[in-house]
Scaffold this active site. Structure first.
Site, PDB file in Angstrom:
ATOM      1  N   SER A   1      -2.998  -8.003   3.308  1.00 55.70           N
ATOM      2  CA  SER A   1      -3.345  -7.610   4.681  1.00 55.70           C
ATOM      3  C   SER A   1      -3.863  -8.810   5.461  1.00 55.70           C
ATOM      4  CB  SER A   1      -4.416  -6.519   4.671  1.00 55.70           C
ATOM      5  OG  SER A   1      -3.883  -5.330   4.171  1.00 55.70           O
TER       6      SER A   1
ATOM      7  N   HIS B   1       0.836  -1.209   0.000  1.00 54.98           N
ATOM      8  CA  HIS B   1       0.000   0.000   0.000  1.00 54.98           C
ATOM      9  C   HIS B   1       0.871   1.260   0.000  1.00 54.98           C
ATOM     10  CE1 HIS B   1      -3.099  -2.663   2.267  1.00 54.98           C
ATOM     11  NE2 HIS B   1      -3.594  -2.468   1.052  1.00 54.98           N
TER      12      HIS B   1
ATOM     13  N   LYS C   1     -17.248  -6.573   8.156  1.00 55.16           N
ATOM     14  CA  LYS C   1     -15.956  -7.128   8.564  1.00 55.16           C
ATOM     15  C   LYS C   1     -15.655  -6.715   9.992  1.00 55.16           C
ATOM     16  CE  LYS C   1     -13.372  -7.335   4.180  1.00 55.16           C
ATOM     17  NZ  LYS C   1     -12.216  -6.780   3.465  1.00 55.16           N
TER      18      LYS C   1
ATOM     19  N   ARG D   1      -1.745  -6.506  -7.759  1.00 58.07           N
ATOM     20  CA  ARG D   1      -0.567  -7.311  -7.430  1.00 58.07           C
ATOM     21  C   ARG D   1      -0.336  -8.410  -8.447  1.00 58.07           C
ATOM     22  NH1 ARG D   1      -2.870  -8.700  -1.663  1.00 58.07           N
ATOM     23  NH2 ARG D   1      -4.613  -8.896  -3.097  1.00 58.07           N
TER      24      ARG D   1
END
Ligand code: PNS
Length: 160
Positions: free
Chosen positions: A133, A17, A41, A95
């Protein structure tokens, strides 16, 4: 003025990030790192902790661009937030090919909802392309060493 938002969960922020923030901040006049309050979440770090961690990480790791990077929380739709922030761009990192499908779907959907916004993708630096993450979170929860995966500000908070 070209304003971009970089929305995400950032639970926690990783070196991937930070790489994207540094490169995006070099292009846009203002970059808002926008931390999602996601009711579905249960984050490891609370919203205020995530915001404070990102702020510290940007100030420590990206001093040359820190002045035009802002960090704040948002809830609801990303496009509604982009409109409120007068942002013309959404920044996201890619990514690997595995990210592409979801990201393409989000970019098209966001543009359908709010045609004035465009998503700009940055290929995450190769050395950080494996970072996620959720893996960092799992490693930290089991007491593993994440100091090579996250900025120092995040490593400090996760070790507490
Ligand atoms: O870091 P993440 O979890 O990959 O970020 C995902 C995020 C926050 C960009 C995405 O879930 C999002 O935009 N959520 C806000 C709600 C929304 O706008 N949903 C429609 C997306 S097309």
């Amino acid at each position: 003025m070209k304003t971009a938002i970089y929305p995400g969960s950032f639970d926690p922020i990783t070196l991937g990030h930070i790489d994207v923030i540094g490169r995006a901040a070099g292009i846009f006049d203002k970059l808002l790192v926008s931390v999602l309050v996601n009711p579905r979440k249960s984050p490891l770090l609370g919203l205020d902790e995530r915001i404070a961690t990102i702020r510290e990480a940007v100030d420590e790791g990206l001093p040359a661009v820190a002045a035009h990077v802002e960090v704040e929380g948002f809830d609801g739709l990303t496009v509604d937030y982009a409109r409120r922030a007068s942002a013309q761009f959404i920044v996201r990192g890619l990514r690997a090919i595995s990210d592409f499908e979801t990201e393409m779907q989000m970019a098209h959907t966001n543009r359908k909802l709010y045609p004035e916004v465009d998503t700009v993708f940055f290929m995450t630096a190769l050395e950080h392309a494996y970072l996620s993450s959720s893996l960092v979170k799992e490693i930290a929860q089991f007491g593993g060493d994440v100091s090579k995966m996250v900025p120092a500000a995040a490593a400090r908070r996760l070790s507490r």
